[in-house]
Design a protein around this motif. Structure first.
Motif, PDB file in Angstrom:
ATOM      1  N   LYS A 438      -0.213  28.149 -25.319  1.00 23.73           N
ATOM      2  CA  LYS A 438      -0.939  28.158 -26.596  1.00 23.73           C
ATOM      3  C   LYS A 438      -2.207  28.997 -26.459  1.00 23.73           C
ATOM      4  CE  LYS A 438       0.501  23.439 -27.729  1.00 23.73           C
ATOM      5  NZ  LYS A 438       0.014  22.055 -27.991  1.00 23.73           N
ATOM      6  N   THR A 439      -2.595  29.631 -27.535  1.00 22.56           N
ATOM      7  CA  THR A 439      -3.842  30.387 -27.566  1.00 22.56           C
ATOM      8  C   THR A 439      -4.724  29.830 -28.676  1.00 22.56           C
ATOM      9  OG1 THR A 439      -2.747  32.385 -26.779  1.00 22.56           O
ATOM     10  CG2 THR A 439      -4.894  32.660 -27.812  1.00 22.56           C
ATOM     11  N   PHE A 440      -6.005  29.632 -28.370  1.00 19.58           N
ATOM     12  CA  PHE A 440      -6.964  29.091 -29.324  1.00 19.58           C
ATOM     13  C   PHE A 440      -8.093  30.103 -29.524  1.00 19.58           C
ATOM     14  CE2 PHE A 440      -5.110  25.693 -26.804  1.00 19.58           C
ATOM     15  CZ  PHE A 440      -4.581  24.858 -27.780  1.00 19.58           C
ATOM     16  N   VAL A 441      -8.694  30.067 -30.693  1.00 22.85           N
ATOM     17  CA  VAL A 441      -9.810  30.965 -31.002  1.00 22.85           C
ATOM     18  C   VAL A 441     -10.971  30.127 -31.514  1.00 22.85           C
ATOM     19  CG1 VAL A 441     -10.617  32.859 -32.452  1.00 22.85           C
ATOM     20  CG2 VAL A 441      -8.309  32.916 -31.496  1.00 22.85           C
ATOM     21  N   HIS A 442     -12.153  30.441 -31.016  1.00 22.25           N
ATOM     22  CA  HIS A 442     -13.379  29.750 -31.422  1.00 22.25           C
ATOM     23  C   HIS A 442     -14.314  30.770 -32.075  1.00 22.25           C
ATOM     24  CE1 HIS A 442     -17.426  27.971 -30.688  1.00 22.25           C
ATOM     25  NE2 HIS A 442     -16.784  26.846 -30.965  1.00 22.25           N
ATOM     26  N   VAL A 443     -14.655  30.542 -33.331  1.00 12.33           N
ATOM     27  CA  VAL A 443     -15.523  31.447 -34.084  1.00 12.33           C
ATOM     28  C   VAL A 443     -16.847  30.730 -34.343  1.00 12.33           C
ATOM     29  CG1 VAL A 443     -15.809  32.832 -36.173  1.00 12.33           C
ATOM     30  CG2 VAL A 443     -13.522  32.487 -35.207  1.00 12.33           C
ATOM     31  N   ALA A 444     -17.936  31.270 -33.828  1.00 13.77           N
ATOM     32  CA  ALA A 444     -19.264  30.696 -34.035  1.00 13.77           C
ATOM     33  C   ALA A 444     -20.070  31.643 -34.912  1.00 13.77           C
ATOM     34  CB  ALA A 444     -19.976  30.462 -32.704  1.00 13.77           C
ATOM     35  N   GLU A 445     -20.388  31.186 -36.106  1.00 14.47           N
ATOM     36  CA  GLU A 445     -21.173  32.021 -37.026  1.00 14.47           C
ATOM     37  C   GLU A 445     -22.650  31.919 -36.672  1.00 14.47           C
ATOM     38  OE1 GLU A 445     -22.120  32.404 -41.826  1.00 14.47           O
ATOM     39  OE2 GLU A 445     -21.308  30.562 -41.000  1.00 14.47           O
ATOM     40  N   TYR A 446     -23.320  33.056 -36.599  1.00 15.50           N
ATOM     41  CA  TYR A 446     -24.765  33.056 -36.418  1.00 15.50           C
ATOM     42  C   TYR A 446     -25.419  32.888 -37.779  1.00 15.50           C
ATOM     43  CZ  TYR A 446     -23.770  35.001 -31.801  1.00 15.50           C
ATOM     44  OH  TYR A 446     -23.297  35.206 -30.538  1.00 15.50           O
TER      45      TYR A 446
END
Length: 708
Positions: A438-446
């Motif tokens: 599995k591949t996961f993506v983490h998006v952190a908005e500034y």
């Protein structure tokens, strides 16, 4: 029993947090004159008929309780005596089974099961004394339930007139998902906020943009929750008319004649509504509505749901109104602020209801090539310039993917605010262990600066979340997003408070837990990848100390490289438990590996007094902290680093070293003060910045510390 029909009683109607005002208005419309909104419901007063009417007609209440008394609850004996003194022979009908639900604790009553047992004993003992027999107890399916709520020294004792929850609508059948009652509450709330009853009378048509979770009976087969609730309002159907089981059937104040009159009245209203129905004009305005969240997964919103809502709204005739619960990204496509934005709170989760009276802007469509040779992706966005973000992300990912394969890196950054208008960090995590494949993506908005239009910034974040899964080839449900916002009093970050989503990843052959949803930071700082590798090699054969240890990732590296002993210190019990799990998942346990919860500065003082020495110390403090565990003291890495490093240097054996890191971009060591106390510090930052962070080399500072 008719003697009770005019008795003035106190009732409480519970509801989803955030709906108290709407519920009070609904009760007023049902003829209740005295209401008092409270947290989680509305207190109201009246004759038993008022409660029966609320049970039959309320679309917003979850339960209706009759408050039978308030008694002392300083300890179990006081509670027992107070409950025993209530006239249960008048409250409960003979031959009925009971159950007790207890909530809340105080100093004298710390266990709700014990509280419930004492209340049950008091009721049974009273009825045995008065009637000569005690009632049966049925925990799973009682005829009537007694609700006990402990608050400080008082217990509120009530009977549940509803039986099963009112929002568990009978028309969805036994095979409905467990989340159906919550969906019904959301649907009723959305329709109340959108004033559907009034709009239906004005000739509006109703459209559910998603139409999921369809009903099973004849009237509701093929209809979604929203459609069924909307139809019930138009047809003036009482939500409780189809139910055959009620708690109040076993209530001493129940009057069957009054109940039958209410049912007859409900039948007459439904007949009049049916007779007054008229065909709708196909060009009439619509109320376009959608529940865009998944109640089983709190704030989870499907990309398909977002897109469906936008499409249905874009196709709506003039003068239409658009309403949704959740789905901030979809709602913001309207290009205007909502005319109403209310919050529904549920535990840690806060869900917004948005109502728009302005027509939506037509969505912009961009084409994203598939990285793996598949079909092109058609993505709806707010701004066609977002295609530049898609191109940039695709270019960087192509290069970064090759680099990661070559270097054996499985978790890395693929985008870091490369384009000024798209301010987010995007990290890719390849699953390992149970999550292999599995591949996961983490998006952190500034957080955008105040000079940037807030709506535009939100639109671009929405575009980032729409484009990222298409470019990276990751299912949308494995893309997690958070917003970094400055906390009051310092530079710590706080998150949106979503429920955790834990996955397993690998680094240098070791396994680590990451939480992709519950915290702003996931549990492993990717910019410290090379630093951890270096620390592991330096720790081989020696005694290792990890201060401000967070989730213990550096400790795992040290142990994996053959450290003789490890000691992991952090003030947070949550992170220390996380560190234990990381170590245990890699086979490291026992007396050689210690975990100590403490304020680090105080711990250093104690360790120096006990003459504890180490060959290698890793120190990665926060930039700022004002944790309650520290009392009145605060932590500031620029202000306090001299005291910290002097203390650390005194814990080093002869020839020992410390690796000191911090992420304050403006950090400058006080060389003069450190020199004065015999502490040498060498800047090694450049050699600890990984390739995927080279674009932003100020991500952290790193130093080797020695004692002269």
């Amino acid at each position: 029993m008719s003697d009770h029909t005019s008795e003035e009683l106190e009732f409480f109607a519970s509801c989803l947090p955030g709906l108290e005002g709407l519920l009070a208005d609904e009760l007023h419309a049902l003829g209740v004159r005295r209401t008092r909104p409270l947290g989680g419901g509305v207190a109201f007063f009246g004759a038993p008929k008022a409660a029966l009417r609320a049970c039959l007609w309320s679309r917003l209440a979850s339960r209706v309780l009759c408050v039978e008394g308030r008694v002392g609850s300083a300890d179990s004996d006081a509670l027992y005596q107070g409950v025993y003194a209530l006239p249960w022979e008048d409250i409960l009908l003979p031959g009925k089974s009971i159950a007790v639900r207890a909530r809340g604790t105080n100093e004298g009553l710390r266990n709700t099961k014990f509280t419930g047992m004492r209340v049950k004993d008091a009721i049974c003992d009273r009825l045995r004394e008065v009637r000569g027999e005690r009632p049966d107890v049925s925990v799973a399916h009682p005829d009537i339930a007694i609700d006990v709520r402990i608050h400080e020294g008082k217990a509120t004792v009530s009977v549940d007139l509803s039986g099963t929850p009112l929002n568990d609508r009978a028309y969805f059948g036994r095979n409905a998902p467990d989340t159906m009652p919550l969906l019904c509450s959301y649907a009723a709330a959305l329709l109340a906020y959108a004033k559907w009853g009034e709009r239906a009378g004005e000739g509006f048509r109703f459209v559910d943009a998603l139409a999921e979770f369809r009903g099973e009976d004849e009237k509701s087969r093929g209809l979604s929750v929203l459609e069924r609730e909307a139809r019930a309002i138009v047809l003036d159907e009482a939500p409780g008319a189809a139910r055959s089981r009620w708690g109040f059937f076993s209530w001493g104040r129940f009057d069957e004649e009054t109940w039958n009159a209410l049912l007859d009245e409900a039948d007459e209203r439904a007949e009049r509504a049916q007779e007054s129905l008229r065909p709708l004009d196909a060009s009439a305005p619509q109320l376009v509505a959608a529940v865009l969240i998944d109640p089983a997964n709190d704030n989870a919103v499907s990309a398909a749901g977002d897109a469906a809502f936008v499409r249905a709204a874009a196709d709506a005739p003039a003068r239409s109104v658009f309403a949704c619960i959740g789905g901030e990204g979809a709602a913001e496509r309207f290009g205007a602020e909502p005319s109403l934005c209310e919050e529904l709170g549920r535990g840690r989760v806060s869900i917004k209801v948005r109502l728009f009276d302005t027509p939506p802007a037509a969505p912009v469509t961009i084409v994203v090539p598939d990285m793996f040779g598949g079909a092109e992706h058609i993505v709806d966005v707010h701004d066609e310039t977002s295609s530049q973000f898609a191109s940039r992300l695709r270019k960087v990912y192509k290069e970064r993917r090759k680099w990661a394969r070559r270097e054996g890196v499985s978790c890395y950054r693929v985008y870091d605010a490369d384009l000024p208008g798209y301010a987010a960090a995007i990290d890719l995590y390849a699953g390992a262990g149970e999550d292999e494949g599995k591949t996961f993506v983490h998006v952190a908005e500034y957080a955008a600066p105040s000079s940037i239009d807030e709506l535009k910034a939100r639109h671009r974040m929405s575009d980032i979340l729409a484009i990222t899964p298409a470019v990276l080839g990751v299912p949308p449900e494995r893309v997690f997003s958070k917003t970094r916002r400055r906390d009051r009093g310092g530079s710590q970050y706080r998150d949106a408070g979503e429920r955790s989503f834990v996955a397993t990843v690998e680094e240098d052959g070791s396994l680590f837990e990451v939480d992709l949803a519950g915290y702003v930071d996931t549990g492993i700082f990717l910019d410290h990848r090379d630093t951890r590798h270096m620390v592991g090699e330096m720790a081989a054969g020696g005694d290792f100390l990890n201060l401000f240890a967070y989730t213990g990732t550096a400790t795992v590296h040290a142990a994996a490289c053959g450290a003789r002993t490890t000691c992991t210190v952090d003030m947070s019990a949550t992170y220390l438990d996380w560190a234990r799990r990381n170590m245990a998942n890699n086979g490291f346990s026992g007396r050689a590996h210690r975990f100590e919860r403490a304020d680090v500065m105080q711990w250093i003082t104690s360790a120096r007094r006990d003459r504890r020495l180490f060959d290698l110390v890793f120190v990665d403090p926060p930039t700022f902290s004002n944790s309650k565990s520290m009392g009145r003291r605060t932590w500031d890495v620029q202000r306090d680093h001299v005291e910290l490093l002097i203390g650390v240097s005194r814990l080093l054996r002869e020839g020992g070293r410390a690796v000191f890191s911090c992420n304050l971009r403006t950090f400058k060591p006080d060389f003069e003060s450190l020199e004065k106390y015999g502490v040498e510090i060498e800047d090694i930052t450049a050699q600890t910045i990984p390739h995927d962070f080279e674009r932003n080399p100020r991500i952290h500072k790193c130093f080797i510390v020695r004692r002269k």
